[in-house]
Design an enzyme around this catalytic site. Structure first.
Site, PDB file in Angstrom:
ATOM      1  N   GLY A  37       0.830  -1.196   0.000  1.00  0.00           N
ATOM      2  CA  GLY A  37       0.000   0.000   0.000  1.00  0.00           C
ATOM      3  C   GLY A  37       0.864   1.246   0.000  1.00  0.00           C
ATOM      4  O   GLY A  37       2.089   1.170   0.141  1.00  0.00           O
ATOM      5  N   GLY A  40       0.224   9.427   1.123  1.00  0.00           N
ATOM      6  CA  GLY A  40       0.875  10.671   0.734  1.00  0.00           C
ATOM      7  C   GLY A  40       2.277  10.819   1.281  1.00  0.00           C
ATOM      8  O   GLY A  40       3.087  11.561   0.725  1.00  0.00           O
ATOM      9  N   VAL A  85       4.296   1.171   1.880  1.00  0.00           N
ATOM     10  CA  VAL A  85       4.438  -0.039   2.681  1.00  0.00           C
ATOM     11  C   VAL A  85       4.774  -1.199   1.747  1.00  0.00           C
ATOM     12  O   VAL A  85       4.042  -1.464   0.776  1.00  0.00           O
ATOM     13  CB  VAL A  85       3.162  -0.344   3.482  1.00  0.00           C
ATOM     14  CG1 VAL A  85       3.369  -1.595   4.342  1.00  0.00           C
ATOM     15  CG2 VAL A  85       2.774   0.842   4.353  1.00  0.00           C
ATOM     16  N   LYS A  96       7.463   0.007   6.268  1.00  0.00           N
ATOM     17  CA  LYS A  96       6.911   1.300   5.877  1.00  0.00           C
ATOM     18  C   LYS A  96       8.060   2.279   5.720  1.00  0.00           C
ATOM     19  O   LYS A  96       8.799   2.539   6.673  1.00  0.00           O
ATOM     20  CB  LYS A  96       5.924   1.805   6.929  1.00  0.00           C
ATOM     21  CG  LYS A  96       5.178   3.071   6.530  1.00  0.00           C
ATOM     22  CD  LYS A  96       4.081   3.381   7.534  1.00  0.00           C
ATOM     23  CE  LYS A  96       3.254   4.590   7.099  1.00  0.00           C
ATOM     24  NZ  LYS A  96       2.166   4.869   8.067  1.00  0.00           N
ATOM     25  N   ASP A 148      -7.456   7.352  13.180  1.00  0.00           N
ATOM     26  CA  ASP A 148      -7.656   7.073  11.750  1.00  0.00           C
ATOM     27  C   ASP A 148      -8.205   5.662  11.566  1.00  0.00           C
ATOM     28  O   ASP A 148      -7.794   4.932  10.674  1.00  0.00           O
ATOM     29  CB  ASP A 148      -6.342   7.247  10.985  1.00  0.00           C
ATOM     30  CG  ASP A 148      -6.565   7.402   9.478  1.00  0.00           C
ATOM     31  OD1 ASP A 148      -7.693   7.763   9.078  1.00  0.00           O
ATOM     32  OD2 ASP A 148      -5.621   7.158   8.705  1.00  0.00           O
TER      33      ASP A 148
END
Length: 694
Positions: free
Chosen positions: A25, A28, A32, A46, A140
């Protein structure tokens, strides 16, 4: 389905001791990767993007993610294995959780139903409980951050998570995914565990329907729905439906705790009707709360329980974002109006009389109907107050506000096509606003505990005191005995009193509060054949709960409204370019000659310090003069169509058109643009009432 994508040409092939296998993934700020160690252990890495690796704030937040994740129980997230820096780019190595994200599952297999949905709700709440147990607010929580692993859901990506015992403050920044963010995140208020409950409920709606409860289109549209619209919550059985709806309450204080939500799900349908918090009923947020009916409150109606008309949150007036605050008071609610008995004659509406005098209601205001705009960040202004200096020599000139040094926050206002812009260094705060739909439909909006604004249909005026302690309101109808009246309420306790001013057909319109929040000035007037005549003024003493009505000795005051003087001890009245000062008993004290006539749209003639007065220059343009000597300090012209108020002692704000679009701008004493406060398409139907901060 493939759980990772091939590497791109710009991606590294190795990182430290790991071989990169593909992309899991990206966002911005980072990518990852799926990687393998020399012993073939699969991990997730990451890596921060090179273009943001130079930013110390981003790097600090990136590395904090690892420290935060290490505190969370391993069963509910991906364990952090190590951190490092490669070619100046920080990275985090964590356990690889095999499985698709909840978003991928819903996109492939469709929405969850029945027992499967209930199990998902309970297991994700359990994972969220472990996160909160570690003292973390995730901030989040969303479908793409829930991994459906073989042994149960895992919550990942703590990039913007917030440790409750952290010492820094992030509440001035708005971070998260709009479709799943809570109202307090959009408003830039302290974000507590209740925000995660809101995001969890939004994620459950997505799991049940394939769509978040407030949509996922443009940011301004989603924001408006999150703040003001009820959620769309189809496809649920009890008790999950009731728990989800309660968790989506606009007011974080009215959401259930995580423990309460979990127990209600485990106890089954019988628990669905339980309160959101002990001793407090679960009620809809501002968007779904019906506005009070118009008319006159019944004399036998009890006041609302523990009303609270709290100012918007600010860093200086709320508990630390790192600690859980006490439950907030419920939003301010005025007594419900009684219906008019059959056969009785309804009292006269004050709305039409209001419009005859509204153009001279001298208080600090912006008259504008604002169009929605693309959002930079979303925030809320903070209370209130005024500067305390009383003469020019003791008042240093304010620093020039920068148009770009601080990015503004933007927020829409309910009931309007309105976006206002607030700056961190802004000296004024929005404390109420009013929309004139028609001559007989004047809509007053006042702030709630959560910093939002509610419409009060029974009011024609509402003013918050400079210190934020009180709110003064006027109803849109006369009392039963034909008198106009003002109600003053203490916002923290709900204690109130009502004072009568003048009898029909006269009206007593509120001019404004004194700087020290101890008194309120009213204009007493009557309109006939579109001509308004002023019979005098009235002063309400809040501490004494009295009203003093005064008819000045000067007969020439009848054609002009009264406002507070430069010290708020008496009043002023202007006629033919002469500003005359009266004491509180109506006796003329002195006058300023030759400074010019009042500027029509300005409600406060005097600067926040009281040292300067603004007028229309006798020779044209605008004059800023010394209050004591009457000497002109500045004379200027501007492209603004109307000056609207004082921004600080060195700046004003005004209405101007730019490229056929209306704007509210801050200008200096040369008429030069400094910054934009708002956009507007149909000035002057909306009045935004600003108050000086302290």
């Amino acid at each position: 389905m493939s759980l990772y994508a091939p590497l791109k040409p710009e991606d590294p092939r190795r990182l430290a001791d790991y071989e990169l296998l593909g992309r899991l993934g990206e966002g911005g700020q980072g990518v990852v990767y799926l990687a393998a160690s020399e012993s073939d252990q699969q991990v997730a890495i990451k890596l921060l993007r090179p273009e943001v690796s130079f930013d110390p704030d981003i790097v600090q937040r990136f590395l904090r993610e690892a420290r935060v994740a290490e505190r969370v129980a391993a069963f509910c997230t991906a364990q952090v294995l190590s951190t490092g820096v490669e070619a100046g780019r920080p990275y985090i190595v964590s356990e690889y959780i095999e499985g698709p994200s909840l978003r991928q599952v819903i996109e492939k297999d469709g929405p969850r139903t029945g027992g499967g949905l209930h199990r998902l709700a309970v297991s994700t709440l359990t994972a969220l409980a472990a996160i909160h147990q570690a003292g973390i607010v995730h901030r989040d929580f969303k479908p793409s951050n829930v991994i459906i692993a073989p042994d149960g859901p895992r919550v990942v990506d703590f990039g913007i998570a917030r440790a409750l015992d952290a010492t820094s403050t992030l509440t001035s920044s708005v971070m998260g995914t709009p479709a799943y963010m809570s109202p307090e995140q959009f408003l830039g208020q302290p974000v507590e565990p209740a925000a995660d409950l809101f995001s969890w409920a939004s994620t459950m709606v997505y799991a049940a329907t394939g769509r978040p409860p407030f949509g996922d289109d443009s940011v301004p549209a989603v924001l408006a729905r999150v703040l003001y619209n009820p959620p769309e919550v189809p496809g649920f059985d009890s008790p999950l439906r009731e728990v989800v709806i309660d968790c989506l309450n606009k007011d974080p204080a009215r959401r259930p705790t995580l423990d309460q939500a979990t127990r209600r799900l485990l106890q089954g349908p019988a628990a669905a009707s339980g309160p959101a918090r002990a001793g407090r009923a679960s009620v809809p947020g501002p968007a779904s709360t019906a506005a009070p009916a118009s008319g006159r409150p019944s004399s036998t109606s009890p006041p609302p329980a523990s009303p609270s008309f709290a100012p918007p949150s600010s860093a200086s007036s709320v508990s630390s974002p790192d600690t859980l605050p006490p439950s907030a008071s419920p939003p301010f609610v005025l007594p419900q109006a009684a219906s008019t008995p059959a056969g009785s004659t309804p009292s006269t509406s004050l709305s039409s009389l209001w419009h005859a005098t509204a153009w001279r209601r001298r208080r600090k205001s912006v008259l504008a109907a604002l169009s929605a705009a693309a959002l930079v960040t979303i925030g809320v202004t903070v209370p209130w107050g005024r500067l305390g200096a009383t003469n020019a020599s003791s008042t240093p000139p304010p620093a020039r506000p920068s148009a770009s040094a601080h990015l503004p926050s933007a927020r829409p206002l309910p009931g309007t096509k309105t976006t206002v812009y607030d700056y961190p260094d802004q000296p004024i705060a929005l404390t109420s606003y009013q929309l004139d739909v028609t001559d007989d439909d004047v809509r007053v909006y006042l702030p709630t505990t959560s910093g939002l604004f509610d419409y009060h249909s029974e009011l024609i005026e509402g003013l918050v005191s400079p210190d934020g302690r009180y709110v003064a309101t006027r109803k849109s109808t006369y009392e039963d005995d034909g008198y106009d009246s003002v109600t003053v309420m203490e916002r923290s306790t709900g204690h109130r009193f009502t004072l009568k001013s003048v009898k029909e057909p006269q009206v007593g319109t509120m001019v404004g509060w004194s700087r020290d929040s101890s008194r309120i000035l009213l204009n007493l007037s009557r309109t006939k054949n579109d001509e308004t005549r002023y019979s005098g003024f009235a002063i309400i003493d809040v501490a004494k709960k009295t009203i003093k009505k005064v008819q000045p000795t000067d007969e020439y005051t009848a054609t002009s409204a009264f406002t507070w003087d430069d010290k708020d001890r008496g009043v002023v009245n202007e006629r033919k370019g002469v500003i005359r000062f009266f004491d509180e008993n109506g006796n003329m004290d002195h006058a300023l000659l030759g400074v010019g006539a009042r500027t029509e749209k300005i409600w406060d003639d005097f600067s926040p310090s009281g040292a300067l007065v603004l007028t229309d220059c006798p020779s044209g343009g605008y004059c800023v003069s010394d209050v004591v000597t009457g000497k002109t300090a500045h004379q200027f012209r501007t492209e603004c169509e109307d000056l609207l108020g004082w921004y600080d002692d060195a700046h004003l704000y005004c209405y101007a058109k730019v490229a056929q679009k209306g704007t509210i701008q801050v200008i200096d004493f040369t008429g030069k643009f400094v910054r934009k406060l708002a956009d507007t398409d149909d000035y002057p139907r909306l009045t935004l009432t600003y108050t000086q901060k302290t």
